[in-house]
Design a protein around this motif. Structure first.
Motif, PDB file in Angstrom:
ATOM      1  N   VAL A  72      65.902  24.658  26.080  1.00  0.00           N
ATOM      2  CA  VAL A  72      65.267  23.332  26.031  1.00  0.00           C
ATOM      3  C   VAL A  72      65.744  22.525  24.823  1.00  0.00           C
ATOM      4  N   ALA A  73      65.860  23.147  23.680  1.00  0.00           N
ATOM      5  CA  ALA A  73      66.275  22.423  22.469  1.00  0.00           C
ATOM      6  C   ALA A  73      67.668  21.820  22.616  1.00  0.00           C
ATOM      7  N   GLY A  74      68.513  22.430  23.411  1.00  0.00           N
ATOM      8  CA  GLY A  74      69.877  21.937  23.600  1.00  0.00           C
ATOM      9  C   GLY A  74      70.142  21.552  25.048  1.00  0.00           C
ATOM     10  N   TRP A  75      69.150  20.993  25.691  1.00  0.00           N
ATOM     11  CA  TRP A  75      69.219  20.700  27.129  1.00  0.00           C
ATOM     12  C   TRP A  75      70.427  19.856  27.527  1.00  0.00           C
ATOM     13  N   ARG A  76      70.876  18.975  26.654  1.00  0.00           N
ATOM     14  CA  ARG A  76      72.013  18.102  27.002  1.00  0.00           C
ATOM     15  C   ARG A  76      73.288  18.894  27.260  1.00  0.00           C
ATOM     16  N   ASP A  77      73.455  20.002  26.561  1.00  0.00           N
ATOM     17  CA  ASP A  77      74.664  20.808  26.677  1.00  0.00           C
ATOM     18  C   ASP A  77      74.492  22.006  27.604  1.00  0.00           C
ATOM     19  N   SER A  78      73.303  22.184  28.143  1.00  0.00           N
ATOM     20  CA  SER A  78      73.028  23.317  29.014  1.00  0.00           C
ATOM     21  C   SER A  78      73.274  22.944  30.480  1.00  0.00           C
ATOM     22  N   THR A  79      73.727  23.909  31.235  1.00  0.00           N
ATOM     23  CA  THR A  79      73.932  23.709  32.678  1.00  0.00           C
ATOM     24  C   THR A  79      72.711  24.167  33.484  1.00  0.00           C
ATOM     25  N   LEU A  80      71.636  24.519  32.809  1.00  0.00           N
ATOM     26  CA  LEU A  80      70.479  25.112  33.486  1.00  0.00           C
ATOM     27  C   LEU A  80      69.449  24.102  33.992  1.00  0.00           C
ATOM     28  N   PHE A  81      69.659  22.814  33.735  1.00  0.00           N
ATOM     29  CA  PHE A  81      68.663  21.816  34.102  1.00  0.00           C
ATOM     30  C   PHE A  81      69.197  20.850  35.151  1.00  0.00           C
ATOM     31  N   SER A  82      68.354  20.529  36.095  1.00  0.00           N
ATOM     32  CA  SER A  82      68.716  19.602  37.171  1.00  0.00           C
ATOM     33  C   SER A  82      68.760  18.170  36.636  1.00  0.00           C
ATOM     34  N   PRO A  83      69.373  17.252  37.377  1.00  0.00           N
ATOM     35  CA  PRO A  83      69.356  15.847  36.960  1.00  0.00           C
ATOM     36  C   PRO A  83      67.926  15.306  36.789  1.00  0.00           C
ATOM     37  N   ARG A  84      67.025  15.717  37.641  1.00  0.00           N
ATOM     38  CA  ARG A  84      65.617  15.296  37.532  1.00  0.00           C
ATOM     39  C   ARG A  84      64.999  15.808  36.220  1.00  0.00           C
ATOM     40  N   GLU A  85      65.241  17.055  35.894  1.00  0.00           N
ATOM     41  CA  GLU A  85      64.725  17.620  34.640  1.00  0.00           C
ATOM     42  C   GLU A  85      65.369  16.942  33.435  1.00  0.00           C
ATOM     43  N   ARG A  86      66.647  16.660  33.512  1.00  0.00           N
ATOM     44  CA  ARG A  86      67.347  15.968  32.426  1.00  0.00           C
ATOM     45  C   ARG A  86      66.751  14.578  32.197  1.00  0.00           C
ATOM     46  N   ARG A 112      64.724   6.127  36.630  1.00  0.00           N
ATOM     47  CA  ARG A 112      64.343   5.589  37.949  1.00  0.00           C
ATOM     48  C   ARG A 112      65.217   6.133  39.063  1.00  0.00           C
ATOM     49  N   GLY A 113      66.398   6.581  38.724  1.00  0.00           N
ATOM     50  CA  GLY A 113      67.267   7.190  39.719  1.00  0.00           C
ATOM     51  C   GLY A 113      66.831   8.594  40.110  1.00  0.00           C
ATOM     52  N   GLN A 114      65.950   9.182  39.319  1.00  0.00           N
ATOM     53  CA  GLN A 114      65.498  10.557  39.558  1.00  0.00           C
ATOM     54  C   GLN A 114      64.015  10.678  39.891  1.00  0.00           C
ATOM     55  N   LEU A 115      63.218   9.724  39.426  1.00  0.00           N
ATOM     56  CA  LEU A 115      61.774   9.789  39.616  1.00  0.00           C
ATOM     57  C   LEU A 115      61.276   8.501  40.264  1.00  0.00           C
ATOM     58  N   SER A 116      60.223   8.628  41.043  1.00  0.00           N
ATOM     59  CA  SER A 116      59.588   7.454  41.639  1.00  0.00           C
ATOM     60  C   SER A 116      58.831   6.693  40.561  1.00  0.00           C
ATOM     61  N   ASP A 117      58.419   5.483  40.869  1.00  0.00           N
ATOM     62  CA  ASP A 117      57.637   4.701  39.907  1.00  0.00           C
ATOM     63  C   ASP A 117      56.372   5.443  39.505  1.00  0.00           C
ATOM     64  N   LYS A 118      55.665   6.025  40.470  1.00  0.00           N
ATOM     65  CA  LYS A 118      54.448   6.795  40.191  1.00  0.00           C
ATOM     66  C   LYS A 118      54.766   7.978  39.294  1.00  0.00           C
ATOM     67  N   GLU A 119      55.861   8.663  39.559  1.00  0.00           N
ATOM     68  CA  GLU A 119      56.235   9.809  38.741  1.00  0.00           C
ATOM     69  C   GLU A 119      56.578   9.389  37.316  1.00  0.00           C
ATOM     70  N   ILE A 120      57.219   8.255  37.150  1.00  0.00           N
ATOM     71  CA  ILE A 120      57.533   7.764  35.797  1.00  0.00           C
ATOM     72  C   ILE A 120      56.253   7.507  35.029  1.00  0.00           C
ATOM     73  N   VAL A 121      55.286   6.886  35.676  1.00  0.00           N
ATOM     74  CA  VAL A 121      54.009   6.612  35.006  1.00  0.00           C
ATOM     75  C   VAL A 121      53.285   7.914  34.696  1.00  0.00           C
ATOM     76  N   ASP A 122      53.222   8.835  35.663  1.00  0.00           N
ATOM     77  CA  ASP A 122      52.556  10.123  35.417  1.00  0.00           C
ATOM     78  C   ASP A 122      53.247  10.886  34.284  1.00  0.00           C
ATOM     79  N   LEU A 123      54.565  10.882  34.276  1.00  0.00           N
ATOM     80  CA  LEU A 123      55.314  11.548  33.212  1.00  0.00           C
ATOM     81  C   LEU A 123      55.028  10.896  31.859  1.00  0.00           C
ATOM     82  N   THR A 124      54.940   9.589  31.840  1.00  0.00           N
ATOM     83  CA  THR A 124      54.649   8.872  30.603  1.00  0.00           C
ATOM     84  C   THR A 124      53.277   9.274  30.057  1.00  0.00           C
TER      85      THR A 124
END
Length: 159
Positions: A72-86, A112-124
């Motif tokens: 998690v600390a180096g998520w940008r360089d890891s191949t273990l996370f999906s585009p949605r998780e990124r 917005r390319g990975q999450l719906s508007d509702k998901e963006i608000v819930d994540l926020t």
């Protein structure tokens, strides 16, 4: 380390309200695995070892793979996370470390390319919640692992 003040005992009404808010968010549109990653990443950024300890144990109980937790600390360089998780992790960093210019349009469009508007608000709201917990836990020096039995985190086997 010794806890400075017991915020749950001294302000039980605020503690319960924040706990209710946090629990309600978990019923939202974002999957548990992303909520776990967000909680871990925000806690890393805020230097909240109490919350980092708690959410690592929760993620373990939710069957998150140990290597992904370590990455998690180096998520940008890891191949273990999906585009949605990124997208969720990038949004977490942007809202945890608010800049003077706010959140860029580029990041917002990527999310917005990975999450719906509702998901963006819930994540926020999830990010708001973990940042609130991080701040009170850091300020009061909550002791990592001290609430494990209360929250059933001792079952994670990470003590």
């Amino acid at each position: 380390m010794t806890q400075r003040l017991n915020y749950a005992q001294l302000s039980p009404e605020h503690f319960k309200a924040l706990m209710a808010f946090s629990n309600e968010i978990k019923k939202g549109s974002i999957e548990q695995s992303i909520l776990d990653l967000v909680d871990i990443r925000a806690s890393q950024l805020n230097g909240c070892t109490f919350c980092l300890d708690m959410h690592t144990k929760e993620a373990t109980l939710h069957q998150e793979r140990p290597l992904r937790i370590h990455h998690v600390a180096g998520w940008r360089d890891s191949t273990l996370f999906s585009p949605r998780e990124r997208a969720a992790l990038a949004w977490t960093e942007a809202l945890t470390r608010l800049s003077d210019t706010g959140v860029s349009e580029e990041l917002y469009d990527r999310v917005r390319g990975q999450l719906s508007d509702k998901e963006i608000v819930d994540l926020t709201f999830q990010i708001m919640s973990i940042n609130a917990w991080n701040r009170v836990s850091v300020a009061m020096r909550a002791v990592p692992g001290s609430a494990d039995k209360i929250y059933g985190l001792d079952k994670a086997g990470l003590a």
